[in-house]
Design a protein around this motif. Structure first.
Motif, mmCIF file in Angstrom:
data_model
loop_
_atom_site.group_PDB
_atom_site.id
_atom_site.type_symbol
_atom_site.label_atom_id
_atom_site.label_comp_id
_atom_site.label_asym_id
_atom_site.label_seq_id
_atom_site.Cartn_x
_atom_site.Cartn_y
_atom_site.Cartn_z
ATOM 1 N N ASP A 1 -7.095 -12.218 10.040
ATOM 2 C CA ASP A 1 -7.441 -11.271 11.101
ATOM 3 C C ASP A 1 -6.260 -11.014 12.023
ATOM 4 N N ASP A 2 -5.473 -12.062 12.332
ATOM 5 C CA ASP A 2 -4.319 -11.886 13.214
ATOM 6 C C ASP A 2 -3.264 -10.996 12.582
ATOM 7 N N SER A 3 -2.948 -11.244 11.335
ATOM 8 C CA SER A 3 -1.930 -10.418 10.688
ATOM 9 C C SER A 3 -2.426 -8.991 10.490
ATOM 10 N N SER A 4 -3.713 -8.823 10.276
ATOM 11 C CA SER A 4 -4.278 -7.485 10.150
ATOM 12 C C SER A 4 -4.183 -6.737 11.482
ATOM 13 N N ALA A 5 -4.466 -7.422 12.576
ATOM 14 C CA ALA A 5 -4.365 -6.800 13.901
ATOM 15 C C ALA A 5 -2.916 -6.468 14.242
ATOM 16 N N ILE A 6 -1.994 -7.347 13.857
ATOM 17 C CA ILE A 6 -0.571 -7.085 14.102
ATOM 18 C C ILE A 6 -0.112 -5.881 13.292
ATOM 19 N N LEU A 7 -0.548 -5.801 12.022
ATOM 20 C CA LEU A 7 -0.192 -4.659 11.184
ATOM 21 C C LEU A 7 -0.806 -3.373 11.735
ATOM 22 N N ASP A 8 -2.056 -3.435 12.213
ATOM 23 C CA ASP A 8 -2.676 -2.261 12.835
ATOM 24 C C ASP A 8 -1.850 -1.771 14.013
ATOM 25 N N ASP A 9 -1.410 -2.692 14.860
ATOM 26 C CA ASP A 9 -0.608 -2.334 16.023
ATOM 27 C C ASP A 9 0.724 -1.719 15.599
ATOM 28 N N LEU A 10 1.380 -2.339 14.617
ATOM 29 C CA LEU A 10 2.651 -1.801 14.120
ATOM 30 C C LEU A 10 2.477 -0.398 13.546
ATOM 31 N N ASP B 101 -13.154 8.954 -4.449
ATOM 32 C CA ASP B 101 -14.198 7.954 -4.285
ATOM 33 C C ASP B 101 -13.850 7.017 -3.125
ATOM 34 N N ARG B 102 -14.800 6.822 -2.219
ATOM 35 C CA ARG B 102 -14.549 6.036 -1.008
ATOM 36 C C ARG B 102 -14.173 4.588 -1.319
ATOM 37 N N VAL B 103 -14.851 3.974 -2.267
ATOM 38 C CA VAL B 103 -14.585 2.574 -2.607
ATOM 39 C C VAL B 103 -13.184 2.423 -3.208
ATOM 40 N N GLU B 104 -12.835 3.325 -4.101
ATOM 41 C CA GLU B 104 -11.486 3.286 -4.688
ATOM 42 C C GLU B 104 -10.417 3.525 -3.623
ATOM 43 N N ARG B 105 -10.691 4.477 -2.710
ATOM 44 C CA ARG B 105 -9.740 4.785 -1.642
ATOM 45 C C ARG B 105 -9.526 3.576 -0.733
ATOM 46 N N LEU B 106 -10.599 2.886 -0.385
ATOM 47 C CA LEU B 106 -10.482 1.680 0.451
ATOM 48 C C LEU B 106 -9.713 0.585 -0.274
ATOM 49 N N HIS B 107 -9.895 0.505 -1.586
ATOM 50 C CA HIS B 107 -9.151 -0.480 -2.376
ATOM 51 C C HIS B 107 -7.658 -0.153 -2.378
ATOM 52 N N ALA C 244 -2.238 -1.185 -0.361
ATOM 53 C CA ALA C 244 -1.047 -0.663 0.311
ATOM 54 C C ALA C 244 -0.709 -1.488 1.550
ATOM 55 N N ARG C 245 -1.725 -1.876 2.297
ATOM 56 C CA ARG C 245 -1.487 -2.710 3.486
ATOM 57 C C ARG C 245 -0.923 -4.069 3.087
ATOM 58 N N ALA C 246 -1.409 -4.621 1.981
ATOM 59 C CA ALA C 246 -0.893 -5.905 1.505
ATOM 60 C C ALA C 246 0.564 -5.771 1.070
ATOM 61 N N GLN C 247 0.882 -4.684 0.366
ATOM 62 C CA GLN C 247 2.269 -4.449 -0.053
ATOM 63 C C GLN C 247 3.182 -4.281 1.153
ATOM 64 N N LEU C 248 2.737 -3.508 2.144
ATOM 65 C CA LEU C 248 3.555 -3.283 3.332
ATOM 66 C C LEU C 248 3.725 -4.573 4.119
ATOM 67 N N SER C 249 2.683 -5.384 4.180
ATOM 68 C CA SER C 249 2.796 -6.672 4.882
ATOM 69 C C SER C 249 3.851 -7.555 4.233
ATOM 70 N N ALA D 41 -1.415 6.255 1.328
ATOM 71 C CA ALA D 41 -2.490 5.463 1.927
ATOM 72 C C ALA D 41 -2.058 4.887 3.277
ATOM 73 N N ILE D 42 -0.800 4.464 3.377
ATOM 74 C CA ILE D 42 -0.299 3.932 4.650
ATOM 75 C C ILE D 42 -0.246 5.036 5.697
ATOM 76 N N HIS D 43 0.212 6.226 5.310
ATOM 77 C CA HIS D 43 0.258 7.351 6.250
ATOM 78 C C HIS D 43 -1.147 7.707 6.736
ATOM 79 N N ALA D 44 -2.097 7.780 5.821
ATOM 80 C CA ALA D 44 -3.475 8.114 6.197
ATOM 81 C C ALA D 44 -4.078 7.017 7.066
ATOM 82 N N ASN D 45 -3.806 5.767 6.732
ATOM 83 C CA ASN D 45 -4.331 4.646 7.510
ATOM 84 C C ASN D 45 -3.740 4.629 8.915
ATOM 85 N N ALA D 46 -2.447 4.872 9.033
ATOM 86 C CA ALA D 46 -1.795 4.886 10.350
ATOM 87 C C ALA D 46 -2.357 6.015 11.211
ATOM 88 N N ARG D 47 -2.545 7.181 10.615
ATOM 89 C CA ARG D 47 -3.101 8.308 11.352
ATOM 90 C C ARG D 47 -4.521 8.001 11.822
#
Length: 126
Positions: free
Chosen positions: A3-12, A101-107, A112-117, A78-84
């Motif tokens: 959760d901490d690393s996810s929150a830090i990535l969200d902020d970044l 498909d929403r489930v595939e998109r979330l996957h 992408a977030r894991a790769q960027l992390s 996916a990173i661009h869409a997530n950041a926006r």
């Protein structure tokens, strides 16, 4: 991702999207003078007004920007869409490069977030 690393990535990602979006969209007056535009004041006593913090933030955002640009599609999209979506607070944008498909998109976004992390961890940002 914890959760901490996810929150830090969200902020970044929020800060990066705002930093990347701050460019000018039209031609206008230059932001610096032709004669003395490259002049820099001594940074010896510049810690009280935040200029050093701004420079550190700019370097961090340039690193995030580089790492995102080095990713391949569909993960970069996916990173661009997530950041926006993080900046606005709602996932209202879609990208034709992401699965419909929403489930595939979330996957794809999670991957992408894991790769960027991993990239940001290797670059020393996280």
């Amino acid at each position: 991702m914890t959760d901490d690393s996810s929150a830090i990535l969200d902020d970044l990602l929020c800060r990066w999207h705002q930093w990347a979006s701050s460019g000018s969209v039209a031609r206008g007056y230059a932001s610096r003078a032709l004669v003395c535009g490259d002049f820099r004041v001594s940074r010896q006593y510049d810690d009280t007004n935040g200029a050093l913090d701004d420079e550190l933030e700019h370097g961090t955002m340039k690193t995030v920007d580089f790492q995102v640009s080095e990713m391949r599609d569909p993960w970069r999209s996916a990173i661009h869409a997530n950041a926006r979506a993080l900046v606005v607070g709602a996932a209202v944008w879609s990208s034709p490069r992401l699965p419909a498909d929403r489930v595939e998109r979330l996957h794809v976004i999670a991957e992408a977030r894991a790769q960027l992390s991993e990239r940001l961890l290797a670059a020393g940002v996280l």
